[in-house]
Design a protein around this motif. Structure first.
Motif, PDB file in Angstrom:
ATOM      1  N   LYS A 185       0.824  -1.204   0.000  1.00 27.70           N
ATOM      2  CA  LYS A 185       0.000   0.000   0.000  1.00 27.70           C
ATOM      3  C   LYS A 185       0.863   1.260   0.000  1.00 27.70           C
ATOM      4  N   GLU A 186       1.874   1.302   0.865  1.00 27.35           N
ATOM      5  CA  GLU A 186       2.735   2.472   0.947  1.00 27.35           C
ATOM      6  C   GLU A 186       3.580   2.628  -0.313  1.00 27.35           C
ATOM      7  N   ARG A 229       1.308   4.320  -2.744  1.00 31.46           N
ATOM      8  CA  ARG A 229       1.020   5.685  -2.325  1.00 31.46           C
ATOM      9  C   ARG A 229       2.211   6.618  -2.580  1.00 31.46           C
ATOM     10  N   GLU A 239       1.466   7.526  -7.822  1.00 30.67           N
ATOM     11  CA  GLU A 239       1.360   8.065  -6.460  1.00 30.67           C
ATOM     12  C   GLU A 239      -0.033   7.829  -5.873  1.00 30.67           C
ATOM     13  N   GLY A 240      -0.488   6.604  -5.978  1.00 32.25           N
ATOM     14  CA  GLY A 240      -1.736   6.228  -5.333  1.00 32.25           C
ATOM     15  C   GLY A 240      -2.998   6.637  -6.046  1.00 32.25           C
ATOM     16  N   PHE A 249      -6.715   5.615  -2.136  1.00 35.83           N
ATOM     17  CA  PHE A 249      -6.659   5.593  -0.678  1.00 35.83           C
ATOM     18  C   PHE A 249      -7.351   6.781  -0.027  1.00 35.83           C
TER      19      PHE A 249
END
Length: 295
Positions: A216-217, A220, A255-256, A282
């Protein structure tokens, strides 16, 4: 006798026990070993049947993704080199079956009755290069490559890329990392988008290994990027509005967020000539912001 200069041929077979209660995998080894004074690299051929892949993960737990898959595999592997720190390898691996479960990302385990993997790998003091990696399971196929270098700090820097064959969106829903998405996004994708096909998909990842472990990170922060093209899906913003249908276009992951480009489709009796928008993966607000021209 054994020559101090000429290669030493060898051949053997046996069974590798993964646990006292299991029959274990059968294996056959053959090849030539070069003595320390020799000039040619050693060559080893390994054939295994019914090997537990978790045994492989136990040898390099810091490099291989976690958790490990389960199941059984048959393999034909070739090794050419001077040590375990400087060699080349290629191989063919058949899983029968293959199970994978990560409760932190997926709602249910993966299960494949059969999957076929091929690869070419090299390792030296500069790092690891995994090339011509190909996976095929039924009608689905994936190709990719991976490289990893050890930094002066001792950490690993990794870069990877993969692309897939076309697949149906409804089938892909079973394998999406739903628990990584924000709940509102998961609900939107699960209930408001349906049908259609992903005609191409590419994902790229680059960063330090410890940074990439959190999927997830990594997305992101822009360490994982990608793009895909789609054909024919429908989506509905709300129950009060008619759906957008037969959408065709492409999207870029950065970037997410997914940035949709040059999208066309239909709405009621009108034609959507151009639509662009952003889908936040997110964010807590409405995940999709889309503007479009209609005629």
């Amino acid at each position: 006798g054994v020559s101090p200069k000429d290669p030493w041929p060898f051949e053997g077979k046996g069974r590798l026990l993964s646990a006292p209660s299991k029959a274990g995998a059968s294996f056959r080894l053959s090849g030539t070993l070069t003595p320390p004074s020799g000039t040619t690299p050693s060559q080893i051929n390994l054939e295994t049947k019914d090997l537990d892949p978790q045994l492989l993960w136990s040898f390099a737990p810091s490099l291989l993704p976690s958790p490990a898959p389960t199941g059984l595999l048959d393999a034909e592997l070739e090794y050419q080199g001077r040590s375990l720190k400087d060699f080349r390898s290629r191989g063919k691996v058949r899983f029968h079956p293959l199970h994978f479960s990560d409760p932190h990302a997926f709602l249910q385990p993966f299960h494949l009755e059969s999957a076929f993997l091929t690869y070419q790998l090299s390792l030296d003091d500069k790092g690891i290069n995994l090339q011509e990696l190909a996976l095929k399971a039924g009608d689905f196929s994936m190709e990719g490559n991976l490289s990893a270098q050890r930094l002066p700090t001792g950490n690993w820097q990794m870069a990877a890329q993969c692309s897939t064959s076309p697949f149906l969106f409804e089938e892909a829903k079973l394998y999406l990392p739903w628990k990584v998405f924000h709940p509102q996004l998961a609900k939107f994708l699960g209930e408001k988008v349906w049908d259609g096909k992903i005609t191409s998909f590419t994902l790229k990842t680059k960063g330090k290994l410890e940074e990439l472990r959190d999927f997830k990170e990594a997305i992101r922060r822009g360490l994982s990027t990608g793009e895909f093209a789609f054909q024919g899906p429908s989506l509905r913003f709300s129950d009060e509005l008619s759906p957008l249908e037969n959408l065709n276009g492409s999207a870029i992951l950065k970037e997410g967020k997914l940035y949709f480009q040059e999208t066309t489709g239909n709405w009621q009796t009108s034609q959507i000539t151009k639509a662009e928008g952003v889908l936040g993966l997110f964010v807590e607000e409405t995940p999709l912001d889309l503007t479009f021209n209609i005629r």
